[in-house]
Design a protein around this motif. Structure first.
Motif, short mmCIF file in Angstrom:
data_model
loop_
_atom_site.label_atom_id
_atom_site.label_comp_id
_atom_site.label_asym_id
_atom_site.label_seq_id
_atom_site.Cartn_x
_atom_site.Cartn_y
_atom_site.Cartn_z
N TRP A 94 0.70 -0.96 -0.09
CA TRP A 94 0.07 0.02 -0.14
C TRP A 94 0.98 1.32 0.11
O TRP A 94 0.60 2.14 -0.69
N GLY B 193 -7.79 4.97 -1.12
CA GLY B 193 -8.80 3.57 -0.95
C GLY B 193 -8.58 2.67 -2.17
O GLY B 193 -8.76 1.43 -2.08
N TYR B 194 -7.95 3.24 -3.23
CA TYR B 194 -7.67 2.66 -4.48
C TYR B 194 -6.42 1.58 -4.05
O TYR B 194 -6.56 0.31 -4.35
N LEU B 195 -5.59 2.08 -3.68
CA LEU B 195 -4.41 1.32 -3.05
C LEU B 195 -4.62 0.32 -2.08
O LEU B 195 -3.93 -0.82 -2.03
N GLY C 163 -9.67 9.21 -2.83
CA GLY C 163 -9.55 8.18 -3.82
C GLY C 163 -8.48 7.30 -4.04
O GLY C 163 -8.45 6.08 -4.07
N VAL C 164 -7.27 7.92 -4.13
CA VAL C 164 -6.12 7.09 -4.48
C VAL C 164 -5.69 6.27 -3.21
O VAL C 164 -5.39 5.08 -3.29
N ALA D 135 -7.66 -1.23 -1.63
CA ALA D 135 -8.01 -2.53 -2.31
C ALA D 135 -7.34 -3.25 -3.05
O ALA D 135 -7.40 -4.34 -2.93
N GLN D 136 -6.25 -2.66 -3.62
CA GLN D 136 -5.06 -3.42 -4.11
C GLN D 136 -4.11 -4.29 -3.17
O GLN D 136 -4.08 -5.35 -3.69
N ILE E 109 -0.32 6.13 -10.60
CA ILE E 109 -0.68 7.12 -9.26
C ILE E 109 0.01 8.55 -9.30
O ILE E 109 -0.54 9.33 -9.16
#
Length: 345
Positions: A152, A332-334, A329-330, A336-337, A161
């Motif tokens: 993360w 949260g996306y990371l 947003g970034v 999830a990854q 990113i």
């Protein structure tokens, strides 16, 4: 210095054979480093202004004493051109004086350190021994629970990113009427990226064995460490330049330094880089960060950037909203990854 680190790391390996003492020692070392940084920040916040005023006052006293010296006075009369040049370099009232001098000196010191590290790696100096011992220790102490966290953190410097955040940063600078500040940001980021890629092709150093992630590129220097300083360091500079309070500037500086440190640490924890890769990446990023800051300060000195320009309420709200949406947003996306990676383990 490298021999000292070799001795320390070999001692840690020896302790590891005796039990979990090394892991505890490493945690204590990290805790001690964190406490030291906190103390530095605390004393800077409490006494920084007074220390700066005292330093400036002392400088004026020393300057007056120096000029009044008869030998110096005689030399000044004989060499007025040299004195004028030195006086201009020490003039802190404009960018082309003391600020530019300090930036140039910082650039020179960073370049010397970078050349020294590159030479040590190229000649397989003792720093390479430190790298391999540290890599073995990291692989030994790497806990599975830490890997998603490290992923993360490290993905904050993934090229997509960085690209998204660069666009957001440029939009923010346009919203706050400081669009010319994007020139320094782009200079720092693009210069660091190209310089890092070029050095990877020159040195062609293979990555450590047993890496958690597959990275197709070469190891030296670390691109993530480079981008963390060149990009996030510049964002920190923009934030610091935009606020007036001394304590806020210090807190922003230490927060950004901590974030950059974590990105470099994540690359080592994931086993995709050696210690010297990350250190060299920091230096490359710092080199271009200084150049980017120099560009922006020159633009400010020529009137193209006004750091004290007032903002209307609508633009301020819009800029803050855009920044929060982008960061959340970034993040949260990371996150999830990282969860997906953990589920695939």
């Amino acid at each position: 210095m490298e021999q000292f680190f070799v001795t320390v790391l070999l001692s840690i390996e020896h302790f590891h054979m005796l039990g979990g003492v090394a892991f505890l020692a490493a945690l204590l070392a990290i805790l001690a480093a964190w406490i030291m940084l906190w103390l530095v920040q605390y004393y800077l916040l409490r006494y920084g202004n007074r220390l700066w005023r005292a330093t400036v006052s002392l400088g004026h006293v020393l300057k007056s004493k120096f000029i009044c010296n008869p030998y110096v006075h005689r030399w000044m009369r004989r060499h007025p051109g040299s004195i004028r040049f030195l006086a201009e370099r020490a003039d802190y009232t404009h960018f082309f004086g003391l600020p530019l001098t300090l930036l140039f000196l910082s650039l020179a010191v960073t370049l010397v350190l970078l050349v020294e590290v590159a030479e040590d790696v190229a000649t397989s100096d003792s720093i390479v021994v430190v790298d391999h011992i540290a890599a073995r220790l990291i692989s030994t102490f790497r806990a599975p629970e830490l890997i998603p966290v490290a992923i993360w953190i490290t993905n904050w410097c993934a090229p997509p990113i960085i690209g998204i955040l660069l666009v957001v940063a440029c939009l923010l600078l346009w919203l706050v009427n400081r669009r010319f500040a994007a020139i320094g940001l782009i200079t720092s980021l693009l210069g660091a990226s190209l310089f890092s890629v070029l050095n990877k092709l020159i040195f062609q150093r293979l990555r450590p064995d047993g890496a958690v992630l597959f990275e197709p590129s070469y190891s030296f220097p670390s691109s993530h460490a480079t981008l963390s300083v060149a990009f996030y360091g510049f964002l920190g500079y923009l934030l610091i330049r935009s606020v007036q309070k001394w304590d806020t500037r210090i807190k922003l500086c230490f927060a950004m330094m901590g974030f950059i440190f974590l990105i470099g640490l994540s690359r080592i924890v994931l086993g995709v880089h050696y210690l010297s890769d990350v250190w060299a990446g920091y230096l490359v990023g710092l080199l271009w960060l200084i150049l980017g800051i120099s560009v922006n300060e020159w633009l400010a000195a020529t009137g193209r950037i006004d750091w004290n320009l007032p903002l209307d309420r609508r633009r301020r709200i819009l800029a803050c909203s855009l920044m929060l949406v982008a960061v959340i947003g970034v993040a949260g996306y990371l996150f999830a990854q990282a969860l997906v990676f953990r589920s695939l383990q």
